[in-house]
Motif scaffolding. Structure first.
Motif, PDB file in Angstrom:
ATOM      1  N   GLU A  98     -43.913  10.550  -0.475  1.00 55.94           N
ATOM      2  CA  GLU A  98     -45.275  10.958  -0.147  1.00 55.94           C
ATOM      3  C   GLU A  98     -45.544  10.948   1.358  1.00 55.94           C
ATOM      4  OE1 GLU A  98     -47.874   9.513  -3.970  1.00 55.94           O
ATOM      5  OE2 GLU A  98     -47.217   7.981  -2.550  1.00 55.94           O
ATOM      6  N   VAL A  99     -44.760  10.225   2.125  1.00 56.72           N
ATOM      7  CA  VAL A  99     -45.079  10.086   3.544  1.00 56.72           C
ATOM      8  C   VAL A  99     -43.959  10.464   4.511  1.00 56.72           C
ATOM      9  CG1 VAL A  99     -46.821   8.303   3.198  1.00 56.72           C
ATOM     10  CG2 VAL A  99     -44.457   7.629   3.533  1.00 56.72           C
ATOM     11  N   LEU A 100     -42.738  10.621   4.049  1.00 56.38           N
ATOM     12  CA  LEU A 100     -41.619  10.798   4.968  1.00 56.38           C
ATOM     13  C   LEU A 100     -40.666  11.878   4.498  1.00 56.38           C
ATOM     14  CD1 LEU A 100     -40.817   7.023   5.361  1.00 56.38           C
ATOM     15  CD2 LEU A 100     -41.979   8.430   7.017  1.00 56.38           C
ATOM     16  N   GLN A 101     -39.728  12.209   5.378  1.00 60.25           N
ATOM     17  CA  GLN A 101     -38.649  13.105   4.987  1.00 60.25           C
ATOM     18  C   GLN A 101     -37.766  12.401   3.969  1.00 60.25           C
ATOM     19  OE1 GLN A 101     -38.756  11.677   8.188  1.00 60.25           O
ATOM     20  NE2 GLN A 101     -36.717  10.916   8.635  1.00 60.25           N
ATOM     21  N   SER A 102     -36.873  13.143   3.337  1.00 57.39           N
ATOM     22  CA  SER A 102     -36.052  12.555   2.283  1.00 57.39           C
ATOM     23  C   SER A 102     -34.709  12.034   2.780  1.00 57.39           C
ATOM     24  CB  SER A 102     -35.815  13.570   1.170  1.00 57.39           C
ATOM     25  OG  SER A 102     -35.133  14.696   1.682  1.00 57.39           O
ATOM     26  N   GLU A 103     -34.315  12.414   4.010  1.00 59.92           N
ATOM     27  CA  GLU A 103     -33.025  11.974   4.528  1.00 59.92           C
ATOM     28  C   GLU A 103     -33.183  11.306   5.880  1.00 59.92           C
ATOM     29  OE1 GLU A 103     -29.927  15.139   2.570  1.00 59.92           O
ATOM     30  OE2 GLU A 103     -30.727  15.623   4.551  1.00 59.92           O
ATOM     31  N   MET A 104     -32.154  10.567   6.253  1.00 59.80           N
ATOM     32  CA  MET A 104     -32.143   9.864   7.538  1.00 59.80           C
ATOM     33  C   MET A 104     -30.715   9.815   8.054  1.00 59.80           C
ATOM     34  SD  MET A 104     -32.360   5.854   6.500  1.00 59.80           S
ATOM     35  CE  MET A 104     -31.091   5.093   5.490  1.00 59.80           C
ATOM     36  N   THR A 105     -30.576   9.451   9.311  1.00 60.72           N
ATOM     37  CA  THR A 105     -29.259   9.179   9.882  1.00 60.72           C
ATOM     38  C   THR A 105     -29.036   7.676   9.850  1.00 60.72           C
ATOM     39  OG1 THR A 105     -29.399  11.098  11.323  1.00 60.72           O
ATOM     40  CG2 THR A 105     -27.804   9.413  11.927  1.00 60.72           C
ATOM     41  N   ALA A 106     -27.855   7.290   9.415  1.00 61.31           N
ATOM     42  CA  ALA A 106     -27.473   5.876   9.374  1.00 61.31           C
ATOM     43  C   ALA A 106     -26.079   5.749   9.976  1.00 61.31           C
ATOM     44  CB  ALA A 106     -27.464   5.366   7.942  1.00 61.31           C
ATOM     45  N   ILE A 107     -25.765   4.564  10.443  1.00 60.20           N
ATOM     46  CA  ILE A 107     -24.441   4.276  10.980  1.00 60.20           C
ATOM     47  C   ILE A 107     -23.677   3.515   9.906  1.00 60.20           C
ATOM     48  CG2 ILE A 107     -23.123   3.160  12.805  1.00 60.20           C
ATOM     49  CD1 ILE A 107     -24.840   5.583  13.717  1.00 60.20           C
ATOM     50  N   ALA A 108     -22.638   4.154   9.384  1.00 55.28           N
ATOM     51  CA  ALA A 108     -21.869   3.579   8.284  1.00 55.28           C
ATOM     52  C   ALA A 108     -20.494   3.130   8.769  1.00 55.28           C
ATOM     53  CB  ALA A 108     -21.706   4.614   7.172  1.00 55.28           C
ATOM     54  N   ILE A 109     -19.934   2.193   8.038  1.00 56.73           N
ATOM     55  CA  ILE A 109     -18.561   1.741   8.270  1.00 56.73           C
ATOM     56  C   ILE A 109     -17.671   2.664   7.442  1.00 56.73           C
ATOM     57  CG2 ILE A 109     -16.925  -0.161   7.998  1.00 56.73           C
ATOM     58  CD1 ILE A 109     -19.412  -2.062   8.116  1.00 56.73           C
ATOM     59  N   THR A 110     -16.852   3.487   8.112  1.00 60.02           N
ATOM     60  CA  THR A 110     -16.025   4.464   7.411  1.00 60.02           C
ATOM     61  C   THR A 110     -14.722   3.874   6.872  1.00 60.02           C
ATOM     62  OG1 THR A 110     -15.065   5.185   9.511  1.00 60.02           O
ATOM     63  CG2 THR A 110     -16.992   6.400   8.696  1.00 60.02           C
ATOM     64  N   GLU A 111     -14.257   2.809   7.491  1.00 58.97           N
ATOM     65  CA  GLU A 111     -13.061   2.079   7.073  1.00 58.97           C
ATOM     66  C   GLU A 111     -13.027   0.799   7.893  1.00 58.97           C
ATOM     67  OE1 GLU A 111      -9.249   3.764   8.509  1.00 58.97           O
ATOM     68  OE2 GLU A 111     -10.508   5.217   9.546  1.00 58.97           O
ATOM     69  N   PRO A 112     -12.287  -0.210   7.469  1.00 60.00           N
ATOM     70  CA  PRO A 112     -12.213  -1.430   8.279  1.00 60.00           C
ATOM     71  C   PRO A 112     -11.603  -1.135   9.645  1.00 60.00           C
ATOM     72  CG  PRO A 112     -11.369  -1.820   6.066  1.00 60.00           C
ATOM     73  CD  PRO A 112     -11.563  -0.335   6.205  1.00 60.00           C
ATOM     74  N   GLY A 113     -12.156  -1.795  10.686  1.00 59.03           N
ATOM     75  CA  GLY A 113     -11.596  -1.606  12.011  1.00 59.03           C
ATOM     76  C   GLY A 113     -12.547  -1.994  13.121  1.00 59.03           C
ATOM     77  N   GLY A 114     -12.298  -1.402  14.286  1.00 53.66           N
ATOM     78  CA  GLY A 114     -13.084  -1.676  15.482  1.00 53.66           C
ATOM     79  C   GLY A 114     -14.374  -0.870  15.498  1.00 53.66           C
ATOM     80  N   PRO A 115     -15.089  -0.922  16.615  1.00 51.43           N
ATOM     81  CA  PRO A 115     -16.369  -0.215  16.716  1.00 51.43           C
ATOM     82  C   PRO A 115     -16.273   1.292  16.452  1.00 51.43           C
ATOM     83  CG  PRO A 115     -16.119  -1.748  18.535  1.00 51.43           C
ATOM     84  CD  PRO A 115     -14.812  -1.728  17.799  1.00 51.43           C
ATOM     85  N   ASP A 116     -15.100   1.875  16.651  1.00 51.54           N
ATOM     86  CA  ASP A 116     -14.939   3.317  16.445  1.00 51.54           C
ATOM     87  C   ASP A 116     -15.074   3.731  14.986  1.00 51.54           C
ATOM     88  OD1 ASP A 116     -12.442   1.810  16.370  1.00 51.54           O
ATOM     89  OD2 ASP A 116     -11.473   3.724  15.945  1.00 51.54           O
ATOM     90  N   VAL A 117     -15.017   2.793  14.037  1.00 49.18           N
ATOM     91  CA  VAL A 117     -15.180   3.151  12.616  1.00 49.18           C
ATOM     92  C   VAL A 117     -16.646   3.270  12.229  1.00 49.18           C
ATOM     93  CG1 VAL A 117     -12.973   2.061  12.048  1.00 49.18           C
ATOM     94  CG2 VAL A 117     -15.111   0.803  11.637  1.00 49.18           C
ATOM     95  N   LEU A 118     -17.544   2.939  13.134  1.00 50.47           N
ATOM     96  CA  LEU A 118     -18.979   3.118  12.887  1.00 50.47           C
ATOM     97  C   LEU A 118     -19.316   4.570  13.188  1.00 50.47           C
ATOM     98  CD1 LEU A 118     -20.313  -0.113  14.603  1.00 50.47           C
ATOM     99  CD2 LEU A 118     -20.133   0.308  12.142  1.00 50.47           C
ATOM    100  N   GLN A 119     -19.736   5.297  12.171  1.00 58.03           N
ATOM    101  CA  GLN A 119     -19.981   6.725  12.317  1.00 58.03           C
ATOM    102  C   GLN A 119     -21.337   7.113  11.733  1.00 58.03           C
ATOM    103  OE1 GLN A 119     -17.858   8.951  13.873  1.00 58.03           O
ATOM    104  NE2 GLN A 119     -16.686   7.125  14.442  1.00 58.03           N
ATOM    105  N   PRO A 120     -22.043   8.054  12.386  1.00 55.62           N
ATOM    106  CA  PRO A 120     -23.311   8.518  11.838  1.00 55.62           C
ATOM    107  C   PRO A 120     -23.092   9.334  10.566  1.00 55.62           C
ATOM    108  CG  PRO A 120     -22.759   9.731  13.842  1.00 55.62           C
ATOM    109  CD  PRO A 120     -21.713   8.682  13.660  1.00 55.62           C
ATOM    110  N   GLN A 121     -23.974   9.118   9.605  1.00 52.52           N
ATOM    111  CA  GLN A 121     -23.949   9.855   8.347  1.00 52.52           C
ATOM    112  C   GLN A 121     -25.380  10.158   7.934  1.00 52.52           C
ATOM    113  OE1 GLN A 121     -21.763   7.607   5.413  1.00 52.52           O
ATOM    114  NE2 GLN A 121     -19.799   8.010   6.385  1.00 52.52           N
TER     115      GLN A 121
END
Length: 133
Positions: free
Chosen positions: A5-28
């Motif tokens: 009722e008040v917002l869009q239905s999607e958002m950007t989040a930072i997900a862990i794509t696989e175990p590892g260093g900071p480079d595995v954090l990716q926007p989705q």
């Protein structure tokens, strides 16, 4: 009020794509979470980075049952939607909150009982470090 009722239905989040260093954090792109009974939806201004977030990213801290798979245990932001049973006074309030994960996103749910009003003397970045760290 529901999220739809008040917002869009999607958002950007930072997900862990696989175990590892900071480079595995990716926007989705993900669906906005809906606040359950007793929860609020927060438009995130800042998120804390905690040891559990780092250990989760490295693959050594499994996500507890029912928790968000996204990292981020503490956030600050503005309440934009309410779950059933949450007092209407929460709407629009600037808060910092201890979450059950999910803080590395544009929006995050948190139990209203784990939210604190942000004092005027703190920036939102400073407030994001209050709940746990």
């Amino acid at each position: 009020m529901t999220v739809s009722e008040v917002l869009q239905s999607e958002m950007t989040a930072i997900a862990i794509t696989e175990p590892g260093g900071p480079d595995v954090l990716q926007p989705q792109t993900m669906a906005l979470p809906e606040p359950a009974a007793g929860e609020v939806l927060i438009k995130v201004a800042a998120a804390g980075v905690n040891r559990p977030d780092v250990i989760q990213r490295m693959g050594f801290y499994p996500v507890p049952p029912g928790a968000s798979p996204l990292p981020g245990l503490e956030v600050s932001g503005t309440v934009v939607a309410l779950g059933q049973g949450v007092e209407p006074e929460w709407m629009g309030r600037k808060v910092c909150a201890l979450t059950n994960g999910g803080g590395y996103a544009e929006f995050c749910v948190a139990p209203a009982t784990q939210c604190l009003s942000v004092p005027d003397s703190l920036t939102m970045a400073e407030a994001a470090a209050l709940p746990e760290t």
